[in-house]
Design a protein around this motif. Sequence first.
Motif, short mmCIF file in Angstrom:
data_model
loop_
_atom_site.label_atom_id
_atom_site.label_comp_id
_atom_site.label_asym_id
_atom_site.label_seq_id
_atom_site.Cartn_x
_atom_site.Cartn_y
_atom_site.Cartn_z
N LEU A 37 34.34 29.07 41.03
CA LEU A 37 35.75 29.38 41.24
C LEU A 37 35.94 30.88 41.39
O LEU A 37 35.32 31.67 40.70
N SER A 38 36.81 31.27 42.31
CA SER A 38 37.04 32.68 42.59
C SER A 38 38.07 33.25 41.61
O SER A 38 38.94 32.55 41.11
N VAL A 39 37.96 34.55 41.39
CA VAL A 39 38.82 35.25 40.44
C VAL A 39 39.69 36.24 41.20
O VAL A 39 39.18 37.10 41.95
N SER A 40 41.01 36.11 41.04
CA SER A 40 41.93 37.03 41.69
C SER A 40 41.68 38.45 41.21
O SER A 40 41.54 38.71 40.01
N GLY A 41 41.63 39.38 42.16
CA GLY A 41 41.37 40.78 41.83
C GLY A 41 39.91 41.14 41.85
O GLY A 41 39.56 42.31 42.02
N LYS A 42 39.05 40.15 41.69
CA LYS A 42 37.60 40.38 41.73
C LYS A 42 37.00 39.83 43.01
O LYS A 42 36.28 40.54 43.71
N ASP A 43 37.27 38.55 43.30
CA ASP A 43 36.72 37.91 44.49
C ASP A 43 37.69 37.91 45.66
O ASP A 43 37.27 37.79 46.81
N TYR A 44 38.97 38.00 45.37
CA TYR A 44 39.97 38.05 46.43
C TYR A 44 41.20 38.79 45.93
O TYR A 44 41.42 38.94 44.72
N ARG A 45 41.99 39.29 46.87
CA ARG A 45 43.23 39.98 46.55
C ARG A 45 44.34 39.39 47.41
O ARG A 45 44.12 39.05 48.57
N LEU A 46 45.52 39.25 46.82
CA LEU A 46 46.67 38.70 47.52
C LEU A 46 47.70 39.80 47.78
O LEU A 46 47.91 40.67 46.94
N ALA A 47 48.34 39.73 48.94
CA ALA A 47 49.39 40.67 49.28
C ALA A 47 50.42 39.94 50.13
O ALA A 47 50.06 39.03 50.90
N PRO A 48 51.70 40.31 50.01
CA PRO A 48 52.72 39.64 50.84
C PRO A 48 52.43 39.86 52.33
O PRO A 48 51.92 40.90 52.74
N ALA A 49 52.74 38.86 53.12
CA ALA A 49 52.61 38.95 54.57
C ALA A 49 53.97 38.74 55.21
O ALA A 49 54.81 37.99 54.68
N HIS A 50 54.18 39.39 56.32
CA HIS A 50 55.45 39.28 57.05
C HIS A 50 55.13 38.91 58.49
O HIS A 50 55.03 39.77 59.37
N PRO A 51 54.93 37.62 58.74
CA PRO A 51 54.47 37.18 60.07
C PRO A 51 55.53 37.34 61.15
O PRO A 51 56.74 37.38 60.88
N ARG A 52 55.02 37.41 62.37
CA ARG A 52 55.87 37.49 63.56
C ARG A 52 55.47 36.40 64.54
O ARG A 52 54.35 35.89 64.50
N ASP A 53 56.40 36.06 65.42
CA ASP A 53 56.11 35.05 66.42
C ASP A 53 55.42 35.69 67.63
O ASP A 53 55.13 36.89 67.64
#
Length: 257
Positions: A37-53
């Motif tokens: 299992l992956s660990v947030s901050g160690k194996d992956y990082r999350l950030a808000p996204a603001h998609p466009r069409d």
Amino acid sequence: MNFPLRLCAVLLSSLAVVATAGDAPHRALTGPPSHYLSVSGKDYRLAPAHPRDAAGHAIDGVHATRIEVQDGEGDWETVQDNELPALAIAAPPELRDKLDWFYANATGWLAVPRGWKPQRTAVGVDGNTVFSFVAPEGAEAGWMSWELFPACLGCIYEAAQGVFPGAHKQLDTLMETSTPEPVLEPKPDQLQRLDRCTARLAYRVPKSPPVRALMVLDQTGDPFFRELAIAAPASSAAVADFLLASFKDAHGGCGKP
């Protein structure tokens, strides 16, 4: 050695058939994410996204997140909002508030049931990719696994054997062995070949809602294997239907069986 560098070996190990005395070997189908299992901050990082069409206009009312993961060499794969590809939302209006969207370089845009969180994010040096998500209450309430094996032939044929005719023989040839065709574990309630490269499965595993999966073994060019497995409660059946249909539209279709 970090996990992404070991991904191909781990996948082969996790998919490997298990021989029992007097029985045919077994090939385990995808189950709830419970290992590596992956660990947030160690194996992956999350950030808000603001998609466009496709026209470059901001898409309002969409829950979207960027997932940054470490590549096979240990470097972070980052992408900025202005570098995100356009997000084409094909979901019917009644489902849009039941979906979250995640973007990673290795996967592109992924839709998941609203509120589900990353559980495993792994990208190997050969491109093998596994992303899993679980419901807020845990895998017993729902989970989803998205997998791609684009280069490791052993991983490709190991994953496809027992489902696609000829895959086990190809694995034996590759490994210079001669072994019995494995039996799928658990035995699927449904295994339907939709075309030459696409299979639909339904099965049950412990501590999980019923699982539905689509597997694609495409050998029209360089071989690759893709799979989407989703275990969702009955209340999320329409969302699961949409995710599986979208996966099939994007990746399936190689002519008649």
